[in-house]
Design an enzyme around this catalytic site. Sequence first.
Site, PDB file in Angstrom:
ATOM      1  CG  ASP A  43      -2.147   0.844   1.114  1.00  0.00           C
ATOM      2  OD1 ASP A  43      -2.007   2.063   0.906  1.00  0.00           O
ATOM      3  OD2 ASP A  43      -3.264   0.301   1.189  1.00  0.00           O
ATOM      4  CG  ASP A  71       2.516   4.044  -7.025  1.00  0.00           C
ATOM      5  OD1 ASP A  71       1.442   3.535  -7.452  1.00  0.00           O
ATOM      6  OD2 ASP A  71       2.896   5.166  -7.377  1.00  0.00           O
ATOM      7  CB  VAL A  72      -0.822  -0.920  -7.378  1.00  0.00           C
ATOM      8  CG1 VAL A  72      -0.929  -1.690  -6.086  1.00  0.00           C
ATOM      9  CG2 VAL A  72      -1.821   0.236  -7.441  1.00  0.00           C
ATOM     10  CG  ASN A  98      -8.779  -3.650  -2.257  1.00  0.00           C
ATOM     11  OD1 ASN A  98      -9.987  -3.529  -2.417  1.00  0.00           O
ATOM     12  ND2 ASN A  98      -8.117  -2.952  -1.348  1.00  0.00           N
ATOM     13  CE1 TYR A 165     -13.741   3.906  -8.291  1.00  0.00           C
ATOM     14  CE2 TYR A 165     -16.058   3.432  -8.717  1.00  0.00           C
ATOM     15  CZ  TYR A 165     -14.890   3.187  -8.007  1.00  0.00           C
ATOM     16  OH  TYR A 165     -14.885   2.236  -7.013  1.00  0.00           O
ATOM     17  CE  LYS A 169     -12.646   0.466  -9.139  1.00  0.00           C
ATOM     18  NZ  LYS A 169     -11.713  -0.417  -8.429  1.00  0.00           N
ATOM     19  CB  THR A 200     -14.391   2.105   2.787  1.00  0.00           C
ATOM     20  OG1 THR A 200     -14.668   2.718   1.520  1.00  0.00           O
ATOM     21  CG2 THR A 200     -14.750   0.638   2.745  1.00  0.00           C
TER      22      THR A 200
END
Length: 303
Positions: A43, A71-72, A98, A165, A169, A200
């Site tokens: 993360d 950092d993905v 995720n 977004y 997705k 969240t």
Amino acid sequence: MVTIKLYPTLDEKVAVLTGAARGIGKAVSDALIENNCKVVIGDILEKEGQEVVDAYNEKAGLKVAAFIRTDVTKYSDNIALFKLAETEFGGVDIALMNAGIVTGADSMFTPLDDATENRIIDVNAAAMIKGTKVALLHMAKRGGGSIVLVSSMAGIYSAPNLASYNASKHAVVGYTRSFQLMPSICNVRVNALCPFWIETELTAKFCNSDYEKFPYAKVISRCRYATMECLVEGFMTLTTDESRNTQTLKVLPDGLEIEQAPVVPDSFSGSADRETLAQFIPAAIAVGKHELAEALARYEQQR
Ligand SMILES: NC(=O)c1ccc[n+]([C@@H]2O[C@H](COP(=O)([O-])OP(=O)(O)OC[C@H]3O[C@@H](n4cnc5c(N)ncnc54)[C@H](O)[C@@H]3O)[C@@H](O)[C@H]2O)c1
């Protein structure tokens, strides 16, 4: 407090999770730890991520978890994350991709700014591809595994005011549906979770928006949410049920539901002669195995 079910087949498995310093990723990580798995978390939130794994290790009284700043969006970070799982715990069986963001790119009239536009696609879509490709190599070496990618209901339906977004997705759902042959190539399954709203920090950000500028925030703050418990059950179902591959599983306020893939029109494959189609699959599996062997050799050389 999420009630955690136990799944005997998970005992001693090693899982890599991105974006698990908090939120959905942390809830899945908690459940894996309760199921006697080892977890490795990547993360960008260093302090929070380290605290999560310190708490696991302290409770267990031995090393059951590790954290590395990841950092993905960077291949180098994804590689370091998966290699850490190998050096710490011997390999990788399970992955949860995720990490995700919402950005100011979601309205259609934001400033014409390259960095903002690229960021949401880089984190939510391109990083899923990068992480999955690294995971495949580690799992292939291990003899198989299960990868779950986190998309969203916005990966199936396009909510207003969330344009970028939605696009990011939808990409994850399309990518997930591309892995039909992977179980035959290297015994790895790839599935996606499509959560509806879950409480969240991400949803809190939406709900705290200025209603005047983002009227959809009122809809988000008033509609029913899915539970974290249901989300975790969805992840566990995709991970432990070996018949599941290329599925998109919706996490809804009323429970889990499979989103059926669109039916391929006859003009696309039905008109090709049957013999050609029958030959395609074994040929594609053979090519996949050959490419995997080359990719693994390249990967080992890079070390
Ligand atoms: N909460 C919801 O209602 C909901 C609904 C549908 C889909 N999702 C998806 O679920 C995933 C998790 O969301 P959440 O609600 O737990 O949000 P969250 O903001 O609580 O958690 C996201 C995590 O991803 C991490 N992250 C962000 N960018 C990163 C990067 N470049 N590299 C590594 N880590 C990074 C963050 O630091 C954070 O720990 C996201 O992909 C999100 O799009 C959430």
